[in-house]
Design a protein around this motif. Structure first.
Motif, mmCIF file in Angstrom:
data_model
loop_
_atom_site.group_PDB
_atom_site.id
_atom_site.type_symbol
_atom_site.label_atom_id
_atom_site.label_comp_id
_atom_site.label_asym_id
_atom_site.label_seq_id
_atom_site.Cartn_x
_atom_site.Cartn_y
_atom_site.Cartn_z
ATOM 1 N N VAL A 168 0.832 -1.204 0.000
ATOM 2 C CA VAL A 168 0.000 0.000 0.000
ATOM 3 C C VAL A 168 0.866 1.254 0.000
ATOM 4 O O VAL A 168 0.646 2.186 -0.784
ATOM 5 C CB VAL A 168 -0.958 -0.007 1.211
ATOM 6 N N LEU A 169 1.860 1.295 0.886
ATOM 7 C CA LEU A 169 2.712 2.473 0.996
ATOM 8 C C LEU A 169 3.546 2.705 -0.258
ATOM 9 O O LEU A 169 3.626 3.837 -0.767
ATOM 10 C CB LEU A 169 3.637 2.325 2.209
ATOM 11 N N VAL A 170 4.144 1.643 -0.772
ATOM 12 C CA VAL A 170 5.124 1.796 -1.848
ATOM 13 C C VAL A 170 4.461 1.909 -3.223
ATOM 14 O O VAL A 170 4.888 2.715 -4.061
ATOM 15 C CB VAL A 170 6.125 0.618 -1.827
ATOM 16 N N TYR A 171 3.412 1.114 -3.461
ATOM 17 C CA TYR A 171 2.842 1.063 -4.804
ATOM 18 C C TYR A 171 1.513 1.793 -4.955
ATOM 19 O O TYR A 171 1.256 2.415 -6.003
ATOM 20 C CB TYR A 171 2.650 -0.400 -5.229
ATOM 21 N N LEU A 172 0.653 1.739 -3.949
ATOM 22 C CA LEU A 172 -0.685 2.304 -4.111
ATOM 23 C C LEU A 172 -0.770 3.768 -3.696
ATOM 24 O O LEU A 172 -1.539 4.539 -4.270
ATOM 25 C CB LEU A 172 -1.698 1.487 -3.302
ATOM 26 N N LEU A 173 0.007 4.149 -2.693
ATOM 27 C CA LEU A 173 -0.091 5.516 -2.182
ATOM 28 C C LEU A 173 0.326 6.582 -3.195
ATOM 29 O O LEU A 173 -0.336 7.633 -3.288
ATOM 30 C CB LEU A 173 0.730 5.649 -0.897
#
Length: 405
Positions: free
Chosen positions: A303-308
């Protein structure tokens, strides 16, 4: 700065670190190391071991490429028909008998090991019998390759030359997977990209390196090293057998190498999302050692690295949060740039690179689904067999009648 801006800044910092600090995982230049065209003391004997379960559909595309290897030394193929119900062994024998110029091709032996004993995963049970039969022939090397892998005529020769010329005990190539259908183009290059991010090839190939992995579709293994490492018995319960194999080899001081293939391709089709989903979910939770905390950390990291980054960009623009928008845009740009080399390797449109966050979201769902399947007793599987986590009771290992691969 808003909370969103701070989070987007953290994501950007992670991407800058990944760009420079994770073994340049995004580069695709790790190919077979250069070696003399011929070993100084001649070409060694090699036995090719192919575990096969219900592979009648792909064998016509793969097995002839092994039988037609242009190898100067002695070599033969052992295909282990592991309880197939589709006539895999018969198809293999027919392909060998009908191969053009059969007199100059490699000889083929088809064996059937029977049902796995308790404590063995299916593929490794097949490899146990294939390796035992192969060792009786006294080869210097074993080539372990999957039934869906097609090899160019010079594949074996190049693998042996690389191993001999560089003093390697295990040489593994990640076969170029099929990327033809829309879903394959979206998911397959990312599969290899994520694998390389987790196991940077440069660090694996560094002598004495701590990062260890292999690609099970194509592994050239020195026989005496396999014996010293206790392979395959020492990894008989492994679900992710290729990584376990590489670790076993490195534990006894063996030198390993892993890179991308130019002469080895997978012919297995994954035309729909369902087939690709099963390919990933069957072993994703095993990769996390069936640990709920690792699962939670993986989901949070994705979530942090790719989606945010794309979320921060869109929300920042709409809400007038310039720091969040700029940090999100920069992180997304770095992410996109690191994905371009893999798309070039797979000969895919570079316009797919900005879609990596969506693909990562699919992988997040596949990983969670893998955990759900595990706790429902339908976890890691190979060709219709489901296996318990390492350390689980033998009674948890069961046969399924379904079509899981």
């Amino acid at each position: 700065m808003t909370t969103l801006a701070w989070c987007a800044s953290v994501s950007l910092a992670v991407w800058v670190w990944l760009l420079f600090g994770q073994g340049f995982f995004w580069r695709t230049d790790q190919r077979l190391p250069p070696a003399p065209s011929a070993p100084p003391d001649g070409w060694p004997r090699v036995v090719i071991v192919v575990p096969a379960r219900d592979e009648a559909g792909v064998l016509p595309l793969s097995l002839p490429s092994l039988l037609a290897q242009d190898y100067p030394g002695e070599a033969e193929v052992v295909l282990v028909d592991d309880g197939s119900t589709d006539g895999t062994g018969r198809v293999a024998a027919e392909l060998a008998a009908g191969a053009p110029g059969r007199g100059g091709g490699l000889p083929l032996t088809v064996v059937s090991p029977g049902e796995p004993e308790p404590g063995w995963t299916g593929k490794l049970w097949a490899l146990r019998h294939g390796i035992a039969l192969a060792r009786a022939r006294g080869p210097e090397f074993l080539l372990l390759t999957d039934a869906d892998i097609a090899h160019e005529p010079d594949s074996l020769r190049l693998l042996v030359a690389a191993a001999r010329g560089n003093g390697l005990d295990l040489v593994s190539q990640m076969a170029r997977l099929r990327a033809v259908s829309p879903w394959e183009r979206l998911v397959v290059p990312a599969f290899v990209y994520f694998f390389a991010q987790l196991y940077p090839f440069r660090r694996i190939n560094r002598p004495g390196g701590r990062v260890t992995a292999a690609a099970g579709g194509c592994v050239l293994l020195r026989t005496e090293t396999a014996v010293a490492a206790g392979v395959p018995e020492v990894i008989r319960r492994a679900v992710i057998d290729d990584v376990s194999l590489a670790r076993a080899v490195r534990r006894v001081g063996g030198r390993i190498w892993l890179g991308l293939a130019d002469h080895v391709d997978s012919v297995r089709p994954y035309p729909g999302l369902g087939e690709l989903w099963r390919m990933v979910s069957r072993s994703a939770y095993a990769q996390l050692r069936h640990n709920p905390l690792l699962l939670a950390g993986t989901v949070a990291g994705l979530v942090l690295v790719y989606l945010l980054p794309p979320v921060a960009l869109v929300v920042g623009v709409v809400a007038g949060d310039a720091p969040a928008a700029w940090a999100g845009a920069a992180a997304w740009a770095v992410m996109t740039g690191t994905y371009l080399p893999m798309l070039r390797y797979y000969r895919q449109p570079l316009a797919l690179a900005p879609l990596l966050p969506f693909t990562a979201f699919l992988y997040l769902l596949m990983t969670v689904d893998s955990a759900v399947l595990h706790y429902r007793g339908r976890g890691a599987a190979w060709k219709g067999r489901t296996y318990a986590a390492p350390g689980a009771t033998r009674g948890a290992e069961q046969r399924l009648g379904g079509g899981a691969e």
